[in-house]
Each structure stands twice: as structure tokens, then as C-alpha cells.
Design an enzyme around this catalytic site. Structure first.
Site, PDB file in Angstrom:
ATOM      1  N   GLU A 179       1.812  -0.537  -4.981  1.00 27.00           N
ATOM      2  CA  GLU A 179       0.853   0.507  -5.337  1.00 27.00           C
ATOM      3  C   GLU A 179       1.643   1.809  -5.369  1.00 27.00           C
ATOM      4  OE1 GLU A 179      -3.154   2.874  -3.896  1.00 27.00           O
ATOM      5  OE2 GLU A 179      -1.558   2.421  -2.502  1.00 27.00           O
ATOM      6  N   ASP A 221       0.830  -1.199   0.000  1.00 29.12           N
ATOM      7  CA  ASP A 221       0.000   0.000   0.000  1.00 29.12           C
ATOM      8  C   ASP A 221       0.874   1.262   0.000  1.00 29.12           C
ATOM      9  OD1 ASP A 221      -2.820   0.986   0.422  1.00 29.12           O
ATOM     10  OD2 ASP A 221      -1.867   1.927   2.159  1.00 29.12           O
TER      11      ASP A 221
HETATM   12  C1  GLC Z   1      -4.214   3.042  -0.626  1.00 31.23           C
HETATM   13  C2  GLC Z   1      -5.437   2.170  -0.502  1.00 31.23           C
HETATM   14  C3  GLC Z   1      -6.582   3.020  -0.083  1.00 31.23           C
HETATM   15  C4  GLC Z   1      -6.255   3.648   1.252  1.00 31.23           C
HETATM   16  C5  GLC Z   1      -4.944   4.417   1.185  1.00 31.23           C
HETATM   17  C6  GLC Z   1      -4.439   4.764   2.543  1.00 31.23           C
HETATM   18  O1  GLC Z   1      -4.312   3.962  -1.640  1.00 31.23           O
HETATM   19  O2  GLC Z   1      -5.666   1.502  -1.698  1.00 31.23           O
HETATM   20  O3  GLC Z   1      -7.776   2.307  -0.001  1.00 31.23           O
HETATM   21  O4  GLC Z   1      -7.273   4.520   1.630  1.00 31.23           O
HETATM   22  O5  GLC Z   1      -3.947   3.638   0.592  1.00 31.23           O
HETATM   23  O6  GLC Z   1      -3.969   3.631   3.191  1.00 31.23           O
END
Ligand code: GLC
Length: 535
Positions: free
Chosen positions: A275, A201
Site C-alpha cells: 500500500e 500497510d
Molecule cells: C492504511 C489502512 C488504513 C489505516 C492506516 C493506518 O492506510 O488501509 O485503514 O487506517 O493505514 O494504519
């Protein structure tokens, strides 16, 4: 030659645990619920599942506010439920990826609670970003939280802490050795329990170099960071290259160390996907250098219009970029943070787009419900849960619409998802979209996905790069057609609303809508439809 690792061209099914299947009648999905539906998941023809967080959490941001990264929240079950889920998945030959959230903890994590007690200058506070206000009383910097509002919150003794997201998600300070050590422990914990890898994440956010440096135009930057905020493309791109808290060089040192840890599980083929929303797009390639992570998400299709030239640009650029580091791109049409593809581009368009994307080289991510053609839920404001909605004072509706529970069976909500009231409202209009209804209909979106994913595995995976087919329409370029060949399959997408005849010989393997008509070396592709031809 060494066989390709499983993750190179996998289909990975993203499960949002709260919304998958409720086994204990509390209106929320859970781990035993997932386990009980793994046969269904297997029937789709996917290779792996990725689960959004199910760790102990006050659930202020859908579990991305982790209070104990090495335990299961009681809402989802317990550690033995997790173990069982992993074992059952493996017995079905499904790999399991779990989320790891290293940018922040929940404010309920013991470390943050200890930091509050320990006070200014303490070792406990050094695990986060605690600062005093500037001498003129202003906040330590002017950054705006990605969820809206200031990215600083004051504690009782007057200091402020940094949170790029909700105030309940204090950012971790990766300069503290405790932090790196604790995450090594977490990675090992889940690997030892049997998982096959991680989705990381906010992978681009961990290192903050200049915490006290203001941004020259924080409001425009904040708008540019909202995927669907209307803004001229060039302006957005320029702004996105100035994000002071993302994509610092230091993050790569962290992933090099993590790679060593993953590789120490030598016989396991562990993989990790980042991500990372980074600009310019070439920066994404750094995350998948040979000694870093295995994959990086490519978000370009999440907001790409259903338009041939735009899709051509996005797809070819992604493939070309990744080639420079000898990696393959990844593809996603939906996830828990963006509108569902069926709502965004239309139902028939989303079927065509899915079939077009399934032929591409690299891994494909499918968000649970996408296979059903599920649209976004209609969420009344009083049912909203996303912190984005609250922090933006309702000006941003947030992401709840994409997170609706899955309809399994029956004729009215909650369609077998739960015996109680589902945590988000489900629409009675989904009656024709349930898994049961669609399983029985050969023309359903569900059966299209099943057939397509099986054909993908049989004909396309590990079949090298694509070759764009320039002018299959009687030698002239048709703006509504996009086509490529890969191995012995050609894939045509007709984006327009009239049929297109192409010159091609072979057998039609699958079509996303309509009935193709083929004779004399020509095939007619129905409007808004994708078709695969086997030569
Ligand atoms: C990422 C997740 C999202 C979350 C954010 C903060 O972007 O996919 O759902 O709100 O991180 O952790």
C-alpha cells in the site's frame, strides 16, 4: 517457459473481518465466520482472499493499531481459528494474504508500554520516535497527522512521540535493529502458519529521514493528502511530492530484505503487495523492481470520475508505467478506506466499470460487498468509529460507511450477518441486495461478478497487453465509448445514456446491463453498460 505465478493476474477478494460474518453472536464478524463462508467466496471465481487485520488490538483504528502482531484478537477468535481458516481456504484452492502493519504499533503493544516506563534516552524509547519539545516550547516538528490534528502526543515526563495516524498508533523507528528483527519474526510466523503472502500497510511510510524538519505548508499538505478534498489537480500533485514522511529511499532496503525472506520459502510462491501512495506516480514502480515486492496498489480508480478520457488516461498510464519494471498494474474500485464504488459513481456505472476493469492485465482487487453492488452505509454520527471523525472534530466523516457488514439473507437488517446488533447499522433498504436474493436472480450484480470472473479466467488472464480500439463507431470517435481488445476478446464500455452501435463481429460473452442487439457485423451497446465480444 515457466508458468506465470498465481498472483500475476489474480482476482483477490478483500475481507474486512469485522464485517464479513459473525459466528458467535456478538455483532462483530470473526474468523470462524469467514471460514464458514469460504465456499461462497470460492463461488465468486476469485483466486485469493486478503484479510484486513485480525490481530490483538484495542481497535482504535479498525485493528490497524496492532498490540500483538503474532496473535489473534479474541473478538475474531484465536490462532487455531486462523489456522483452520487458512487450511479450509487452501482446500478450496484459495490463497490467503494477511495484512502486516509495519509503520506503527498500538500504544498497547508491550514495547510502547515499556518505552513509557523506561524514560528519556532509553533503548526502549529508541524503537519509536521520542523527542523533546523545541527550546521555544513548540512541537518537535509541524507535521499534521493523516487523521487530523498534530502528529505528536506528549507523555507524562514531557517528551513527545510521533504518530502519523492516531495518537494510539506510535510510529516505529526503523533505524532500531529491534524493529526489523521483530517484523522478520512476524512475517515468518504467518508464513509458517500457512499464509501465501502479505498486504503491507503504509508501505511507503516506514523510513523518516528528517524527523525534525518542518514542512513549509503543513495545512495545505494535509488537505492534499485527503483523497476527496477538493483541490486543483496541479496544486495537489505539487504538494504530494513534498510529503516529508513518505517514500524515502530507505524503504526499498527494507523490501529488498523482505524479498529475500519471502524467496527463502522457495516452493511457496509467496507474494506481497504494497500500500504505497506515492507521487509522482512513477515512484510506485520502484516498489516492484525485480528484487523488491510483487505488486503495488494502484489507487487511481478509487477516485477516477466515470469519464472516458479520464479512465483512458489513468488505465493506459498505469500499464505503461509498470512496463518499465516488467511488472503488471493492479486495479481496485473500492476498499475499506474509500467510498464504495456503487455509491461513488452509481450502481449501473459501477457494474459497467467492474466489467471493464476485469479484462485488464494485472491483478484485480474486489472489496467484499462490491460484488453485491453494496452502497456505503448511512451512519449516524453517534455510531461512527473511525478515528478520522474524532480527530477532525467531525469535519471529516471518515470511512465507516465503506465498512458496513454484509447482508446475507432475510428481509430486514441485520440480514443474517449476526444474531445480535451489528457493530455498524445496516440499512433495511438493502433487502434486494442480500446474497440469497441475488444468487437467485440471473441479472443480479452478484451473478454478473461470478460470470465475469469465470470468463476472465477463461479468456483474458495471461493474454498479454491490451490494444485500445480507437474508433469502432463508424469511423468516428465517440466521447462516451471506451474500448480495448485483449487476445480474442474485445471489451466496449458505453458511458453515455444512449445506446451506441459499434462495428464488430463475434459472440457477446457478457453484458453489464441491458440487452445488446447484434446483426450484420454490428452490435448495439446499451447505455451505461460494458460488453465483451469473443471473436
Ligand atoms: C492504511 C489502512 C488504513 C489505516 C492506516 C493506518 O492506510 O488501509 O485503514 O487506517 O493505514 O494504519
Amino acid at each position: 517457459m515457466k508458468p506465470s505465478p498465481w498472483w500475476k493476474e489474480a482476482t483477490i477478494y478483500q475481507i474486512y473481518p469485522r464485517s464479513f460474518f459473525d459466528s458467535n453472536g456478538d455483532g462483530e464478524g470473526d474468523l470462524p465466520g469467514i471460514t464458514s463462508k469460504l465456499e461462497y467466496v470460492k463461488s465468486l471465481g476469485v483466486d485469493a482472499i486478503w484479510l484486513s487485520p485480525f490481530y490483538t488490538s484495542p481497535n482504535k483504528d479498525g485493528g490497524y493499531d496492532v498490540a500483538d502482531p503474532r496473535d489473534v484478537d479474541p473478538m475474531f477468535g484465536n490462532l487455531s481459528d486462523a489456522k483452520k481458516m487458512i487450511d479450509v481456504a487452501h482446500s478450496l484452492d484459495l490463497r490467503v494474504l494477511v495484512d502486516v502493519v509495519p509503520n506503527h504499533f498500538s500504544d498497547q503493544h508491550v514495547w510502547f508500554q515499556a518505552a513509557l516506563k523506561a524514560g528519556r534516552g532509553s533503548a526502549e524509547r529508541s524503537r519509536f520516535h521520542f523527542y523533546d519539545a523545541n527550546p521555544d516550547g513548540s512541537l518537535p516538528n509541524n507535521w499534521i497527522s493523516l487523521f487530523g490534528g498534530p502528529s505528536w502526543t506528549q507523555v507524562d515526563d514531557g517528551q513527545y512521540y510521533l504518530h502519523l495516524f492516531d495518537s494510539s498508533q506510535p510510529d516505529l523507528n526503523w533505524e532500531s535493529p529491534d524493529v526489523a528483527e521483530d517484523f522478520d519474526k512476524t512475517l515468518r510466523f504467518w508464513l509458517d502458519l500457512g499464509v501465501d503472502g502479505f498486504r503491507i500497510d503504509v508501505a511507503h511510510g516506514l523510513v523518516k529521514e528528517d524527523v525534525l524538519k518542518n514542512h513549509p505548508d503543513p495545512q495545505s499538505l494535509s488537505d492534499a493528502l485527503l483523497l476527496h478534498f477538493p483541490m486543483e489537480q496541479e496544486k495537489r500533485y505539487a504538494l504530494l511530492q513534498t510529503v516529508p514522511f513518505f517514500d524515502r529511499q530507505g524503504v526499498h532496503d527494507i523490501y529488498r530484505k523482505w524479498r529475500t525472506l519471502f524467496d527463502s520459502y522457495a516452493d511457496r510462491d509467496v507474494m506481497a503487495v504494497a500500500e504505497a501512495w506515492v507521487h509522482p506516480p512513477v515512484n510506485a514502480t520502484r516498489y516492484v523492481r525485480p528484487d523488491e515486492l510483487h505488486q503495488v496498489f494502484n489507487f487511481d480508480l478509487l477516485d477516477a470520475p466515470f469519464d472516458a478520457s479520464n479512465l483512458y488516461d489513468v488505465i493506459s498510464r498505469s500499464i505503461e508505467l509498470m512496463k518499465t519494471v516488467d511488472a503488471l498494474p493492479t486495479w481496485a474500485l473500492s476498499n475499506h478506506d474509500s467510498p464504495r464504488v456503487a455509491s461513488r459513481v452509481g450502481e449501473q456505472q459501477s457494474r459497467a466499470l467492474s466489467l471493464f476493469v476485469f479484462g485488464l492485465p494485472g491483478s484485480t482487487y474486489v472489496f467484499a460487498g462490491q460484488e453485491l453492488g453494496l452502497p456505503d452505509g448511512v451512519i449516524p454520527d453517534e455510531s461512527r468509529q473511525d478515528p478520522i471523525y474524532f480527530r477532525s472534530q467531525g469535519t471529516q466523516k471518515g470511512r465507516d460507511g465503506a465498512r458496513v457488514p454484509l447482508p446475507w439473507n432475510g428481509d430486514s437488517a441485520p440480514f443474517g450477518f449476526t444474531s445480535a446488533t451489528p457493530w455498524l447499522p445496516m440499512q433495511n433498504s438493502w433487502k434486494e441486495l442480500t446474497v440469497d436474493k441475488q444468487s437467485a436472480d440471473p441479472k443480479s450484480s452478484l451473478n454478473l461478478y461470478r460470470n465475469a470472473l469465470n470468463l476472465r479466467a477463461e479468456h483474458l488472464v495471461n493474454n498479454g497487453n491490451i490494444e485500445w480500439i480507437e474508433s469502432p463507431v463508424h469511423g468516428s470517435k465517440n466521447q462516451a465509448l471506451l474500448a480495448y481488445r485483449r487476445g480474442d476478446v474485445s471489451i466496449f464500455m458505453n458511458l453515455g445514456d444512449s445506446a451506441i452501435e459499434v462495428e464488430v463481429t463475434g459472440k457477446v460473452l457478457i453484458v453489464s446491463a441491458g440487452i445488446p442487439d447484434g446483426r450484420d457485423g454490428k452490435i448495439t451497446i446499451p447505455p451505461v453498460s460494458t460488453l465483451w465480444v469473443h471473436h
